[in-house]
Design an enzyme around this catalytic site. Structure first.
Site, PDB file in Angstrom:
ATOM      1  N   GLU A  18      26.642  23.035   2.454  1.00 15.42           N
ATOM      2  CA  GLU A  18      25.748  22.216   1.621  1.00 15.42           C
ATOM      3  C   GLU A  18      24.279  22.633   1.705  1.00 15.42           C
ATOM      4  O   GLU A  18      23.401  21.775   1.776  1.00 15.42           O
ATOM      5  CB  GLU A  18      25.853  20.737   2.035  1.00 15.42           C
TER       6      GLU A  18
HETATM    7  C1  TNX Z   1      30.076  16.547   4.088  1.00 16.74           C
HETATM    8  S1  TNX Z   1      31.866  18.412   5.435  1.00 16.74           S
HETATM    9  C2  TNX Z   1      29.394  17.218   5.092  1.00 16.74           C
HETATM   10  C3  TNX Z   1      28.737  16.444   6.143  1.00 16.74           C
HETATM   11  C4  TNX Z   1      28.890  14.968   5.940  1.00 16.74           C
HETATM   12  C5  TNX Z   1      30.291  14.672   5.479  1.00 16.74           C
HETATM   13  C6  TNX Z   1      30.591  13.216   5.350  1.00 16.74           C
HETATM   14  C7  TNX Z   1      30.589  19.191   5.551  1.00 16.74           C
HETATM   15  C8  TNX Z   1      30.751  20.564   5.946  1.00 16.74           C
HETATM   16  N1  TNX Z   1      29.446  18.566   5.272  1.00 16.74           N
HETATM   17  O1  TNX Z   1      27.385  16.803   6.223  1.00 16.74           O
HETATM   18  O2  TNX Z   1      28.613  14.320   7.127  1.00 16.74           O
HETATM   19  O3  TNX Z   1      30.486  15.276   4.231  1.00 16.74           O
HETATM   20  O4  TNX Z   1      31.935  13.004   5.116  1.00 16.74           O
END
Ligand code: TNX
Length: 527
Positions: free
Chosen positions: A338
Site C-alpha cells: 500500500e
Molecule cells: C491492509 S494487508 C494492510 C494493513 C491493514 C490491514 C487491515 C496489508 C499488507 N496492509 O495495513 O492493517 O489491511 O486489515
C-alpha cells in the site's frame, strides 16, 4: 443363624451386584486414541484401546546428555507439574526406561518425519516420543498435552486420573512455514503478551511469529543508531495511547522465548509506505526535510520514505543491520504494501535496492506481494494478501508464495456483522470459512509447488489488549494451524468442528477469551 430365605436374598443381591459391575464395564467406553480431538489432525493414528496413566512416580527420560533435549524434557515437565502435582524429574538415559515413564528419543526414527515430524508410541507401560531432532520432539509434546484431559492446562493441582489412550501416532507437516502475524504497531503489546501469543502458536504446532514492528502509528523496536525511532516514533498508537517499544534486550528475550518453542521470529519493517512514525522521528527522511506529526488514526497509504535521498538508504542499512543481528532466522520482512504515496517509478528501484541491503546483511527477503512489480532476487518470498495479479507476477519471477489471503486468513476480519472488534473490508470470516480453503487451490495460478506455507495476520487497528487478541485469534487459529500441517485430503469441516468443540474446555482452562461460534458444537463450555 442364616435361614434359607435370607440365604437366597443374599444370593440374589450378589447376582445383582455382579450384573451392575458387568454393565458398568460394558458401557464405559474404552479409551480410543483415534477418537481423541487432536488439532492439527495427525497424519496417522493407530489405536490399541488401553491407557497409560501418569502417576506420582512418572519421570521424563531423555536419550543422551544434550542440553537441548534436557530443556525440552523440562518444558514437558513444566506443562505437567502444576495440574498433576507430580514431580516429573528429567533424567538422562541410554535406553528405554522402565514401566510408568515418558521417554523422549531421537533414535530409530524414519526420515519421512523430517525436521518437525514425530512418532508417538503409547502403551500401558510407556509413553515413547521419537523424532529426528528437537523440533519434532517439541511438536510431539503438544500432542501429548492434547491427549491429556483439558484441566492439565490449569495452574493449580487437580484431581486425576491422568490417562492417555494407547496406540501410535505418526505425524509430520505439509508446509514448512506455518505462522501468525501480530501487528504491534497500531497498538503496542508488551513482552508478556507476545509470549502468551507464542504459547498459543506452540500448542498448535505453528512455527513462525511475524512481528509487524513499524507502521504509521508506531515504531516498536529500539534501533541504537537511530534512537528517536523508538523514543519518539514509538510514543503513541492508534487512538493516542502511550504506545511503547521493545528495547533490543526485550526483543532478544522474545526471540529466545520463541526459539525455545521452536518458533522463528520474522521481523517486519514496513517501507517505503506505512512509515509515518519514522518520518516523524527524523526530519531528514522526508523529501521536504520536515518531520511529520505523529499519527494516531487508521488511514493507510499517505506516508512514504524519500526514495531518492541517499540518507534513506543509510537509514535502512542501519536498521536492517541491527535487526539482522537480533534475528537468528533467515528472513527480514520489508513490507512494501500500500505505498500509494510513492510513485511507481520510485517504488521499483527502491524495492530493488532494499533487497540488496537485506541480502548484504545475510538475510532473505519477505515482502507483501505488492513488491512483485520490482525485480525480485532469488529466494524472495512474496506474501499474498489480496492482489492475485501481484502473486502471479511473483511466481513468474520464481518467488515462493506465503499464503495470507485476506478473505480467508486475516485474523482482524470480523466473524460476522455482530463481532464487536475488527474490520470487514475483505470479508466476514466465520470459523468454518476460516477453515474451509486450501492454500494450494484457492488462488488461480498458485499451486502447491509455489506455496511456502500459510500465515494468519492479526492487524490491530481495533485490537487494544490481550483479551481482544484472544477473541479474534480463537477459535480460528487452530484451523489455520491444521491447514498448514494436515494434508488437505484429510480435512473435513464436519469432522473438524467436533474436535474444535472439544478444545473449548482447553481454551477455558487456559483462560482464553474465545468467540463462542454457533457453528461449533462446544463441549464443557458453559457461557
Ligand atoms: C491492509 S494487508 C494492510 C494493513 C491493514 C490491514 C487491515 C496489508 C499488507 N496492509 O495495513 O492493517 O489491511 O486489515
Amino acid at each position: 443363624m442364616v435361614n434359607k430365605k435370607q440365604n437366597s436374598a443374599i444370593a440374589t443381591l450378589f447376582i445383582i451386584v455382579i450384573l451392575i459391575i458387568q454393565l458398568s464395564c460394558a458401557t464405559k467406553t474404552p479409551s480410543d486414541l483415534s477418537k481423541e480431538s487432536i488439532i492439527p489432525k495427525p497424519v496417522s493414528i493407530t489405536a490399541t484401546r488401553e491407557s497409560f496413566t501418569l502417576k506420582a512416580g512418572t519421570d521424563i527420560y531423555i536419550q543422551g546428555e544434550s542440553d537441548e533435549l534436557k530443556q525440552i524434557g523440562q518444558y514437558l515437565a513444566d506443562r505437567l507439574k502444576p495440574a498433576t502435582g507430580f514431580g516429573f524429574e528429567v533424567k538422562s538415559t541410554s535406553k528405554a526406561p522402565r514401566s510408568g515413564n515418558i521417554y523422549l528419543t531421537t533414535s530409530g526414527t524414519d526420515a519421512k518425519l523430517g525436521e518437525e515430524g514425530y512418532e508417538l508410541t503409547i502403551t500401558k507401560k510407556l509413553v515413547k516420543l521419537a523424532a529426528n531432532g528437537p523440533a519434532g520432539l517439541f511438536r510431539g509434546i503438544q500432542t501429548i498435552r492434547q491427549l491429556l484431559p483439558a484441566n492439565i492446562e490449569l495452574a493449580t493441582k487437580q484431581e486425576g486420573p491422568w490417562k492417555i489412550s494407547t496406540g501410535t501416532i505418526i505425524d509430520y507437516p505439509v508446509y514448512s512455514y506455518r505462522g501468525a502475524m501480530l501487528d504491534v504497531s497500531r497498538h503496542f503489546f508488551g513482552v508478556d503478551d507476545v509470549k502468551r501469543f507464542i504459547d498459543f502458536l506452540a500448542l498448535y504446532k505453528m512455527n513462525v511469529l511475524h512481528l509487524h514492528l513499524s507502521d504509521d502509528q508506531g515504531w516498536r523496536i529500539e534501533i541504537k543508531s537511530w534512537p528517536n525511532l523508538a523514543t519518539h516514533g514509538g510514543s503513541t498508537q492508534v487512538g493516542g495511547g502511550k504506545g511503547g517499544y521493545y528495547t533490543q534486550e526485550q526483543y532478544a528475550d522474545i526471540v529466545k522465548y520463541a526459539k525455545e518453542h521452536y518458533i522463528m521470529v520474522v521481523p517486519e519493517i514496513d517501507m517505503p509506505g506505512h512509515t509515518n512514525a519514522a518520518l516523524a522521528s527524523y526530519a531528514e527522511l522526508n523529501c521536504d526535510g520536515k518531520a511529520t506529526e505523529l499519527y494516531t488514526g487508521t488511514r493507510v497509504g499517505f506516508s512514504t520514505l524519500c526514495t531518492n535521498k541517499e540518507i534513506t538508504y543509510k537509514f535502512i542499512d542501519d536498521v536492517v543491520r541491527e535487526l539482522a543481528a537480533l534475528t537468528p532466522g533467515p528472513y527480514i520482512h520489508i513490507g512494501g504494501d500500500e505505498s500509494h504515496s510513492t510513485k511507481k517509478e520510485d517504488y521499483i528501484p527502491f524495492i530493488n535496492r532494499v533487497q540488496e541491503i537485506v541480502l548484504a546483511h545475510g538475510k532473505q527477503v519477505i515482502g507483501w506481494d505488492d513488491i512483485s512489480i520490482a525485480s525480485l532476487k532469488p529466494n524472495v518470498v512474496a506474501q499474498h494478501w489480496a492482489n492475485v495479479k501481484n502473486a502471479n507476477q511473483a511466481i513468474s519471477q520464481g518467488a515462493k508464495i506465503l499464503m495470507s489471503p485476506a478473505i480467508k486468513a486475516y485474523l482482524d476480519m470480523q466473524y460476522d456483522k455482530n463481532t464487536p472488534l475488527g474490520l470487514h473490508w475483505a470479508a466476514y470470516i466465520e470459523v468454518n470459512s476460516a477453515y474451509i480453503w486450501d492454500p494450494a487451490t484457492l488462488v488461480p495460478g498458485i499451486g502447491k509447488e509455489n506455496v511456502l506455507g500459510i500465515e494468519a495476520p492479526l492487524w490491530t487497528e481495533t485490537i487494544t489488549n490481550m483479551d481482544d487478541i484472544e477473541y479474534m485469534v480463537f477459535p480460528r487459529l487452530p484451523g489455520y494451524a491444521e491447514i498448514g500441517w494436515t494434508p488437505s485430503s484429510a480435512k473435513n469441516w464436519d469432522e473438524y468442528k467436533v474436535r474444535l468443540g472439544k478444545q473449548g474446555e482447553r481454551f477455558k482452562a487456559m483462560d482464553i477469551n474465545f468467540y463462542r461460534s454457533r457453528f461449533v458444537p462446544w463441549v464443557g463450555v458453559k457461557e
